[in-house]
Design a protein around this motif. Structure first.
Motif, PDB file in Angstrom:
ATOM      1  N   LEU A 127       1.208  -1.199   0.074  1.00  0.00           N
ATOM      2  CA  LEU A 127      -0.343   0.271   0.249  1.00  0.00           C
ATOM      3  C   LEU A 127       0.870   1.290  -0.143  1.00  0.00           C
ATOM      4  O   LEU A 127       1.205   2.089  -0.814  1.00  0.00           O
ATOM      5  CB  LEU A 127      -0.862   0.092   1.198  1.00  0.00           C
ATOM      6  CG  LEU A 127      -1.968  -0.830   1.633  1.00  0.00           C
ATOM      7  CD1 LEU A 127      -3.081  -1.419   2.894  1.00  0.00           C
ATOM      8  CD2 LEU A 127      -2.517  -0.879   0.557  1.00  0.00           C
ATOM      9  N   ALA A 128       1.940   1.729   0.623  1.00  0.00           N
ATOM     10  CA  ALA A 128       3.027   2.486   1.006  1.00  0.00           C
ATOM     11  C   ALA A 128       3.605   2.028  -0.482  1.00  0.00           C
ATOM     12  O   ALA A 128       3.327   3.877  -0.598  1.00  0.00           O
ATOM     13  CB  ALA A 128       3.626   2.052   2.061  1.00  0.00           C
ATOM     14  N   ALA A 129       4.048   1.692  -0.737  1.00  0.00           N
ATOM     15  CA  ALA A 129       4.502   1.973  -1.900  1.00  0.00           C
ATOM     16  C   ALA A 129       3.615   1.855  -3.371  1.00  0.00           C
ATOM     17  O   ALA A 129       4.325   2.456  -4.728  1.00  0.00           O
ATOM     18  CB  ALA A 129       5.163   0.733  -2.583  1.00  0.00           C
ATOM     19  N   THR A 130       2.858   2.130  -3.482  1.00  0.00           N
ATOM     20  CA  THR A 130       1.404   2.416  -4.359  1.00  0.00           C
ATOM     21  C   THR A 130       0.622   3.370  -4.465  1.00  0.00           C
ATOM     22  O   THR A 130       0.634   4.714  -5.336  1.00  0.00           O
ATOM     23  CB  THR A 130       0.472   1.177  -4.404  1.00  0.00           C
ATOM     24  OG1 THR A 130       0.897  -0.478  -4.501  1.00  0.00           O
ATOM     25  CG2 THR A 130      -0.069   1.020  -5.816  1.00  0.00           C
ATOM     26  N   GLY A 131      -0.285   3.530  -3.150  1.00  0.00           N
ATOM     27  CA  GLY A 131      -0.725   4.702  -2.471  1.00  0.00           C
ATOM     28  C   GLY A 131      -0.379   5.868  -2.318  1.00  0.00           C
ATOM     29  O   GLY A 131       1.266   6.102  -1.955  1.00  0.00           O
ATOM     30  N   ILE A 132      -1.682   7.455  -2.056  1.00  0.00           N
ATOM     31  CA  ILE A 132      -0.516   8.424  -1.055  1.00  0.00           C
ATOM     32  C   ILE A 132      -1.201   7.907   0.097  1.00  0.00           C
ATOM     33  O   ILE A 132      -2.388   8.134   0.242  1.00  0.00           O
ATOM     34  CB  ILE A 132      -0.624   9.683  -1.979  1.00  0.00           C
ATOM     35  CG1 ILE A 132      -0.689   9.200  -3.994  1.00  0.00           C
ATOM     36  CG2 ILE A 132      -1.071  10.924  -1.331  1.00  0.00           C
ATOM     37  CD1 ILE A 132       0.776   9.747  -3.618  1.00  0.00           C
ATOM     38  N   PRO A 133      -0.433   8.543   1.358  1.00  0.00           N
ATOM     39  CA  PRO A 133      -0.598   8.643   2.045  1.00  0.00           C
ATOM     40  C   PRO A 133      -1.973   9.831   2.522  1.00  0.00           C
ATOM     41  O   PRO A 133      -1.183  11.440   2.786  1.00  0.00           O
ATOM     42  CB  PRO A 133       0.315   8.239   3.058  1.00  0.00           C
ATOM     43  CG  PRO A 133       1.172   8.792   2.620  1.00  0.00           C
ATOM     44  CD  PRO A 133       1.174   8.642   1.098  1.00  0.00           C
ATOM     45  N   THR A 134      -2.676   9.764   2.380  1.00  0.00           N
ATOM     46  CA  THR A 134      -3.562  11.534   2.523  1.00  0.00           C
ATOM     47  C   THR A 134      -3.530  12.103   3.930  1.00  0.00           C
ATOM     48  O   THR A 134      -3.424  11.642   4.854  1.00  0.00           O
ATOM     49  CB  THR A 134      -5.371  11.577   2.383  1.00  0.00           C
ATOM     50  OG1 THR A 134      -4.727  10.039   1.423  1.00  0.00           O
ATOM     51  CG2 THR A 134      -6.137  11.882   2.002  1.00  0.00           C
ATOM     52  N   THR A 147      -1.046  20.614  -1.231  1.00  0.00           N
ATOM     53  CA  THR A 147       0.141  19.957   0.370  1.00  0.00           C
ATOM     54  C   THR A 147       0.865  18.778  -0.720  1.00  0.00           C
ATOM     55  O   THR A 147       1.843  17.537  -0.128  1.00  0.00           O
ATOM     56  CB  THR A 147      -0.144  19.274   2.031  1.00  0.00           C
ATOM     57  OG1 THR A 147      -0.950  18.121   0.998  1.00  0.00           O
ATOM     58  CG2 THR A 147      -1.393  19.880   2.476  1.00  0.00           C
ATOM     59  N   GLY A 148       0.019  17.896  -1.771  1.00  0.00           N
ATOM     60  CA  GLY A 148       0.793  17.477  -2.648  1.00  0.00           C
ATOM     61  C   GLY A 148      -0.199  15.478  -1.980  1.00  0.00           C
ATOM     62  O   GLY A 148       0.035  15.215  -3.047  1.00  0.00           O
ATOM     63  N   ARG A 149      -1.109  16.428  -0.825  1.00  0.00           N
ATOM     64  CA  ARG A 149      -1.426  14.756  -0.694  1.00  0.00           C
ATOM     65  C   ARG A 149      -2.880  15.539   0.107  1.00  0.00           C
ATOM     66  O   ARG A 149      -3.418  14.429   1.274  1.00  0.00           O
ATOM     67  CB  ARG A 149      -1.105  14.071   0.518  1.00  0.00           C
ATOM     68  CG  ARG A 149       0.602  13.587   0.586  1.00  0.00           C
ATOM     69  CD  ARG A 149       1.786  13.598   1.164  1.00  0.00           C
ATOM     70  NE  ARG A 149       2.469  12.479   0.409  1.00  0.00           N
ATOM     71  CZ  ARG A 149       3.670  11.107   1.566  1.00  0.00           C
ATOM     72  NH1 ARG A 149       3.169  11.593   2.634  1.00  0.00           N
ATOM     73  NH2 ARG A 149       4.545  10.976   0.686  1.00  0.00           N
ATOM     74  N   THR A 150      -3.615  16.097  -0.466  1.00  0.00           N
ATOM     75  CA  THR A 150      -4.916  16.905  -0.104  1.00  0.00           C
ATOM     76  C   THR A 150      -5.974  16.065  -1.085  1.00  0.00           C
ATOM     77  O   THR A 150      -5.608  15.493  -2.253  1.00  0.00           O
ATOM     78  CB  THR A 150      -4.678  18.192  -0.473  1.00  0.00           C
ATOM     79  OG1 THR A 150      -3.692  18.777   0.333  1.00  0.00           O
ATOM     80  CG2 THR A 150      -5.699  18.755  -0.416  1.00  0.00           C
ATOM     81  N   VAL A 151      -7.208  15.990  -0.476  1.00  0.00           N
ATOM     82  CA  VAL A 151      -8.131  15.092  -1.146  1.00  0.00           C
ATOM     83  C   VAL A 151      -9.031  16.746  -0.691  1.00  0.00           C
ATOM     84  O   VAL A 151      -9.673  17.429  -0.274  1.00  0.00           O
ATOM     85  CB  VAL A 151      -9.376  14.510  -0.710  1.00  0.00           C
ATOM     86  CG1 VAL A 151     -10.694  14.199  -1.348  1.00  0.00           C
ATOM     87  CG2 VAL A 151      -8.166  13.229  -0.253  1.00  0.00           C
ATOM     88  N   ALA A 152      -9.235  16.879  -2.024  1.00  0.00           N
ATOM     89  CA  ALA A 152      -9.877  18.668  -2.833  1.00  0.00           C
ATOM     90  C   ALA A 152     -10.872  18.613  -3.076  1.00  0.00           C
ATOM     91  O   ALA A 152     -11.257  17.693  -3.926  1.00  0.00           O
ATOM     92  CB  ALA A 152      -9.196  19.463  -3.516  1.00  0.00           C
ATOM     93  N   ILE A 153     -11.947  18.804  -1.990  1.00  0.00           N
ATOM     94  CA  ILE A 153     -13.954  18.265  -3.065  1.00  0.00           C
ATOM     95  C   ILE A 153     -14.200  19.974  -2.627  1.00  0.00           C
ATOM     96  O   ILE A 153     -14.086  21.422  -1.560  1.00  0.00           O
ATOM     97  CB  ILE A 153     -14.257  18.336  -1.389  1.00  0.00           C
ATOM     98  CG1 ILE A 153     -13.779  16.693  -1.369  1.00  0.00           C
ATOM     99  CG2 ILE A 153     -15.643  17.832  -1.411  1.00  0.00           C
ATOM    100  CD1 ILE A 153     -13.937  16.394  -0.007  1.00  0.00           C
ATOM    101  N   SER A 154     -14.516  20.339  -4.201  1.00  0.00           N
ATOM    102  CA  SER A 154     -15.437  21.716  -4.114  1.00  0.00           C
ATOM    103  C   SER A 154     -16.852  21.929  -4.307  1.00  0.00           C
ATOM    104  O   SER A 154     -17.138  21.010  -5.699  1.00  0.00           O
ATOM    105  CB  SER A 154     -14.328  22.760  -5.289  1.00  0.00           C
ATOM    106  OG  SER A 154     -12.142  22.431  -5.411  1.00  0.00           O
ATOM    107  N   GLY A 155     -17.230  22.731  -4.135  1.00  0.00           N
ATOM    108  CA  GLY A 155     -18.898  22.945  -4.465  1.00  0.00           C
ATOM    109  C   GLY A 155     -19.605  21.811  -3.685  1.00  0.00           C
ATOM    110  O   GLY A 155     -19.599  21.456  -2.612  1.00  0.00           O
ATOM    111  N   THR A 156     -20.620  21.878  -4.616  1.00  0.00           N
ATOM    112  CA  THR A 156     -22.192  21.517  -3.508  1.00  0.00           C
ATOM    113  C   THR A 156     -22.684  19.777  -4.528  1.00  0.00           C
ATOM    114  O   THR A 156     -22.778  20.740  -5.753  1.00  0.00           O
ATOM    115  CB  THR A 156     -22.353  21.890  -2.970  1.00  0.00           C
ATOM    116  OG1 THR A 156     -24.186  21.495  -2.402  1.00  0.00           O
ATOM    117  CG2 THR A 156     -23.101  23.812  -3.788  1.00  0.00           C
ATOM    118  N   ASN A 157     -23.321  19.018  -4.069  1.00  0.00           N
ATOM    119  CA  ASN A 157     -23.858  18.458  -4.389  1.00  0.00           C
ATOM    120  C   ASN A 157     -25.327  18.618  -4.458  1.00  0.00           C
ATOM    121  O   ASN A 157     -25.653  17.695  -5.465  1.00  0.00           O
ATOM    122  CB  ASN A 157     -23.826  16.656  -3.806  1.00  0.00           C
ATOM    123  CG  ASN A 157     -23.140  15.987  -4.435  1.00  0.00           C
ATOM    124  OD1 ASN A 157     -22.665  15.526  -5.378  1.00  0.00           O
ATOM    125  ND2 ASN A 157     -22.504  14.847  -3.536  1.00  0.00           N
ATOM    126  N   ALA A 158     -25.470  19.551  -3.993  1.00  0.00           N
ATOM    127  CA  ALA A 158     -26.474  20.074  -4.442  1.00  0.00           C
ATOM    128  C   ALA A 158     -26.790  20.659  -6.092  1.00  0.00           C
ATOM    129  O   ALA A 158     -28.003  21.048  -6.394  1.00  0.00           O
ATOM    130  CB  ALA A 158     -27.152  21.361  -3.600  1.00  0.00           C
TER     131      ALA A 158
END
Ligand SMILES: Cc1cc2nc3c(=O)[nH]c(=O)nc-3n(C[C@H](O)[C@H](O)[C@H](O)COP(=O)(O)OP(=O)(O)OC[C@H]3O[C@@H](n4cnc5c(N)ncnc54)[C@H](O)[C@@H]3O)c2cc1C
Length: 418
Positions: A61-68, A197-208
């Motif tokens: 997992l560490a070699a493949t993914g990004i630690p958020t 940060t290079g490891r950010t989950v960015a969520i913009s806007g709204t599901n409405a």
């Protein structure tokens, strides 16, 4: 004891590894002709990373993914509303990973074949129906190339066969089709410069209305100084209720999604170019099913999306499937009979998973995002001028209770390795 698992997705493969670790024999069948690294990104929450780490897969997992590092919400102009740190930095003993779903599946598949043997996963073999006997279960399976129907006998049958589970359909024949609330998702991956940060989950806007989620998923790209950015563009469409069958592999078109997001250039993220740079776009309606009052009967049960498909707003579909798999193996290994083991599994998991399905559907965090868009449609300087401290605290609470276990509770819970 021998367990037959229908479905070699994230849940089915983790179940095979968990059963093997518990000393129980497992065979996995999948209707796909071959298992290829399909899909785009998913998030593995610390509760799932713990389970995969205890299965000996922490290094992969560490070699493949990004630690958020953090999950942060923005308005549709890219102004920061609220965020929180993730994984190790908030005290969990395990990180959260953003990872390619197909690469994760290939890690699990390789481990199953290495540990259980090359014949432990049979592809091109579709579950077609089961018959319960007092002494076991007989599953009818169809060879996809010849069409031949044969019988496989097992002590336990686990339906890990996803949203359109055939095992679920036989157990719950009167169930309506999946439920769509009107949100269409377009998904893709594009290489880009790292953002925030290079490891950010960015969520913009709204599901409405419109929402854009972006996060990096590749450690390999990170070591090259780049980001392999997984993105999901969501739009609330008119005509909720009617949709074509949801298919994770259906191709979408940039011209269907781009017009909505053309102006979404935040300085730190260029949404239109992420859309146009993606080599392939996938289209999927955001669907789930109503929670079930029971999962299985006697020697047959459900796991993962077959048991509790959920909206991805809580980033928990894959994680909950992994926890199911571990609890299933633990319960079977520590009970007197297969039926008792499955009853213990369902007692431990059903209410918890059902509550997450409903919490994701309720989207409490989204209500506050919508409030921001109504109060400050053209953006804002300080979020404190838009939301009160009480509202911000409610946002924080809503998000955590939808998606994350208590840090101390997860850290101190005994291992599920029997
Ligand atoms: C091809 C694919 C791509 C996906 N891409 C994404 C993505 O990009 N992002 C995301 O968030 N989620 C994605 N998902 C869903 C995600 O994997 C699940 O929500 C979550 O990981 C739970 O996994 P699961 O094992 O329960 O179900 P799934 O991952 O859906 O796996 C179910 C498995 O069952 C098999 N199957 C179905 N019917 C039968 C049958 N009759 N007999 C035998 N086998 C059968 C399927 O081929 C599949 O391998 C994808 C799923 C699939 C199948």
């Amino acid at each position: 004891m021998r367990v037959l698992i229908a479905g070699a997705g994230i849940g089915g493969l983790t179940a095979a590894l968990s059963l093997h670790a518990a000393g129980i024999d497992a065979l996995v069948i999948d209707s796909a002709a071959s298992l290829r690294p399909l899909g785009v990104g998913i998030n593995l929450m610390p509760h799932a990373v713990r389970e995969l780490t205890e299965l000996g897969l922490g290094g992969e997992l560490a070699a493949t993914g990004i630690p958020t590092a953090e999950m942060v919400h923005f308005d549709r102009h890219g102004n920061r509303i609220w965020g929180f740190a993730c994984g190790l930095s908030v005290g969990y003993r395990w990180p959260q990973y953003s990872i390619h779903r197909g690469e994760l599946q290939m890690i699990l598949l390789a481990a199953v074949r290495a540990r259980l043997g090359p014949g432990a996963v049979r592809t091109g073999t579709a579950f077609a129906g089961f018959t319960s006997l007092p002494s076991g279960v007989v599953a009818g399976v169809r060879d996809r190339s010849s069409g031949a129907l044969t019988a496989l006998t097992a002590d336990v049958l686990v339906g890990a066969d996803g949203l359109y589970s055939g095992v679920r359909a036989q157990l719950h024949p009167d169930e309506p089709p999946p439920r769509w609330g009107g949100i269409m998702m377009w998904r893709g991956i594009a290489e880009a410069p790292p953002f925030l940060t290079g490891r950010t989950v960015a969520i913009s806007g709204t599901n409405a209305a419109l929402k854009f989620v972006a996060y990096p998923i590749s450690r390999q790209a990170e070591t090259r100084g780049r980001a392999m950015v997984n993105w999901v563009a969501e739009a609330m469409l008119p005509g909720a209720g009617s949709m074509d069958a949801a298919d994770w592999n259906r191709s979408g078109r940039a011209e269907d999604v781009l017009p909505w997001f053309e102006a979404w250039k935040f300085g730190w993220l260029d949404v239109p170019s992420l859309i146009t740079e993606a080599p392939r776009i996938l289209e999927y309606p955001m669907v789930d099913r109503d929670p079930l009052p029971s999962w299985g009967q006697n020697r047959v049960t459900l796991l993962g999306d077959a048991a509790h498909p959920m909206y991805p707003v809580g980033a928990n579909g894959g994680s909950q499937a992994i926890v199911d798999a571990r609890v299933l193996a633990y319960s079977l290994a520590s009970s007197g009979t297969p039926a008792e083991g499955l009853a213990a599994y369902e007692a431990a998991r059903r209410e918890t998973a059902n509550a997450i399905v409903l919490a994701c559907r309720d989207m409490p965090a989204d209500r506050l995002l919508h409030t921001v868009s109504v109060r400050a449609p053209d953006g804002f300087g300080r979020i404190e001028d838009v939301l009160s401290a009480t509202e911000l605290a409610a946002f924080d609470e809503a998000y955590r209770t939808t998606t994350l276990p208590d840090v101390a509770a997860l850290n101190s819970r005994p291992s599920l390795t029997p």
